[in-house]
Motif scaffolding. Structure first.
Motif, PDB file in Angstrom:
ATOM      1  N   ARG A 103      24.812  29.930  46.413  1.00 20.03           N
ATOM      2  CA  ARG A 103      25.457  29.217  45.312  1.00 20.03           C
ATOM      3  C   ARG A 103      26.966  29.225  45.481  1.00 20.03           C
ATOM      4  NH1 ARG A 103      22.319  31.026  39.729  1.00 20.03           N
ATOM      5  NH2 ARG A 103      20.215  30.377  40.367  1.00 20.03           N
ATOM      6  N   LEU A 104      27.577  28.169  44.960  1.00 21.13           N
ATOM      7  CA  LEU A 104      29.029  28.062  44.924  1.00 21.13           C
ATOM      8  C   LEU A 104      29.483  28.476  43.535  1.00 21.13           C
ATOM      9  CD1 LEU A 104      31.655  27.106  46.343  1.00 21.13           C
ATOM     10  CD2 LEU A 104      31.205  24.839  45.387  1.00 21.13           C
ATOM     11  N   VAL A 105      30.249  29.568  43.451  1.00 23.46           N
ATOM     12  CA  VAL A 105      30.647  30.101  42.142  1.00 23.46           C
ATOM     13  C   VAL A 105      32.127  30.487  42.162  1.00 23.46           C
ATOM     14  CG1 VAL A 105      28.329  31.007  41.689  1.00 23.46           C
ATOM     15  CG2 VAL A 105      30.029  32.471  42.784  1.00 23.46           C
ATOM     16  N   SER A 106      32.652  30.713  40.966  1.00 24.13           N
ATOM     17  CA  SER A 106      33.999  31.241  40.828  1.00 24.13           C
ATOM     18  C   SER A 106      33.931  32.749  41.018  1.00 24.13           C
ATOM     19  CB  SER A 106      34.552  30.902  39.437  1.00 24.13           C
ATOM     20  OG  SER A 106      35.841  31.441  39.274  1.00 24.13           O
ATOM     21  N   TYR A 107      34.759  33.246  41.942  1.00 25.87           N
ATOM     22  CA  TYR A 107      34.643  34.664  42.318  1.00 25.87           C
ATOM     23  C   TYR A 107      36.009  35.155  42.786  1.00 25.87           C
ATOM     24  CZ  TYR A 107      32.846  38.820  44.822  1.00 25.87           C
ATOM     25  OH  TYR A 107      32.602  40.090  45.273  1.00 25.87           O
ATOM     26  N   GLY A 108      36.523  36.196  42.143  1.00 26.40           N
ATOM     27  CA  GLY A 108      37.792  36.784  42.580  1.00 26.40           C
ATOM     28  C   GLY A 108      38.966  35.841  42.465  1.00 26.40           C
TER      29      GLY A 108
END
Length: 352
Positions: free
Chosen positions: A216-221
């Motif tokens: 998955r492509l997610v918002s992270y860091g």
């Protein structure tokens, strides 16, 4: 199960003259999967670069190549005395004589690019603080649709200036410097998800790495990142799972990102465990046929070639092998069909 051959072939033939180590080479009757082999220093990467340059029809692709080689910084500035030297290694035997590149695309026509010295030397503007002279390098391209594009690389105050290409060919170059680069990979994967085409990519990953459940492509860091769901570990950044997995994902996404495109892959074997190479080849072939795309793959690994045998035994017509060889101080190309490559591997011949 590999689907039947699709109707359109991309690059059916090419010719490279006076580019880097090549005085003049050509190949015809190319296939969906084209494998480039040969000893070190015989032009495997240069062949891929020649195709990439011709497809782009612009100096920008030359600068991209230098960036992929790690010899070009983000801020490019030149004094006029360094201009000729900057372009010199592109030319055969380092002599700035015209380069001619051409390939025939059975779907979109003939593409050409001629690179050489401009009509005259130019004087840098005195306002730039540099009054020396240099020989401008001109790129003259013609696309498969017949559009012509002229681009002369000018030096202004230490900065290189040139117009963008007008009708570039759809091509991607993956090597150790570009494979797995997050911005490009995320953009392509996001579009594939938007189009609802990610299932095949995830299935191909799972066939090779069974511990991966999802991507998955997610918002992270503080930014966007691709996360893999790994059994027993939860979701972790794809780059932290495995270099080989990240590379395989990047290849699959690039091939499937756009229909009827060409993907150049330099040194495929790097990052893959030898036992996974057959599965990797299978996933690449399936992706190419599904997307009606074509790949050119360089390798110097015997294991990588032997891993092809199960595919060659059933689908040899999808493959062509080109071996670069040095003969009397000149590089030549020796071409083999998929069935010839299969027979050579089965009988234990050295084909690298």
């Amino acid at each position: 199960m590999i689907p039947p051959e699709v109707g359109h072939l991309m690059i059916s033939s090419f010719e490279i003259q006076k580019y880097r180590c090549f005085s003049g080479v050509s190949a015809k009757g190319l296939s969906r999967i084209n494998i480039i082999v040969g000893r070190s220093g015989t032009g495997k990467t240069a062949l891929l670069e020649g195709l990439f340059l011709c497809a782009g029809g612009s100096p920008q692709h030359y600068f991209n190549i230098l960036g992929m080689r790690g010899v070009l910084g983000q801020q490019l500035r030149l004094e006029s005395e360094a201009y000729d030297q900057f372009f010199r290694e592109m030319f055969y035997k380092f002599e700035i004589t015209p380069i001619s590149l051409r390939f025939d695309d059975s779907y979109r026509g003939t593409w050409t690019l001629n690179i050489g010295p401009g009509a005259q030397k130019q004087l840098v503007s005195p306002e730039s603080g540099d009054t020396a002279i240099y020989t401008p390098i001109a790129f003259s391209a013609k696309s498969g649709s017949g559009k012509e594009h002229e681009s002369t690389v000018r030096l202004e105050g230490g900065n290189l200036r040139f117009p963008p290409p007008s009708d570039p060919f759809s091509i991607a170059f993956l090597n150790n410097a570009t494979i797995g680069q997050q911005p490009g990979l995320m953009t392509r994967f996001s579009q594939i998800v938007t189009d609802g085409r990610e299932d095949k990519i995830i299935q191909a990953l799972q066939a090779l790495y069974e511990d991966i459940d999802d991507v998955r492509l997610v918002s992270y860091g503080g930014g966007n990142v691709l996360l893999a769901s790994v059994k027993g570990l939860g979701r972790i950044p794809m780059g932290s799972v495995s270099g080989g997995i990240n590379k395989y994902l990047s290849i699959l996404v690039t091939i499937r990102y756009k229909q009827r495109s060409v993907v150049l892959i330099d040194e495929l074997e790097n990052g893959f465990y030898y036992a996974n190479l057959t599965g990797a080849w299978k996933g690449i072939v399936e992706a190419c046929l599904a997307a009606e795309s074509q790949v050119f793959v360089s390798t110097h690994s015997n294991e990588c070639l032997h891993a092809l045998l199960p595919l060659l035994e059933e689908h040899s017509d999808h493959f062509t092998m080109i071996r670069t060889e040095k003969l009397q101080n000149e590089i030549v190309l020796v071409q083999f069909s998929g069935s010839e490559l299969r027979d050579a591997i089965e009988h234990g011949f050295e084909v690298r």
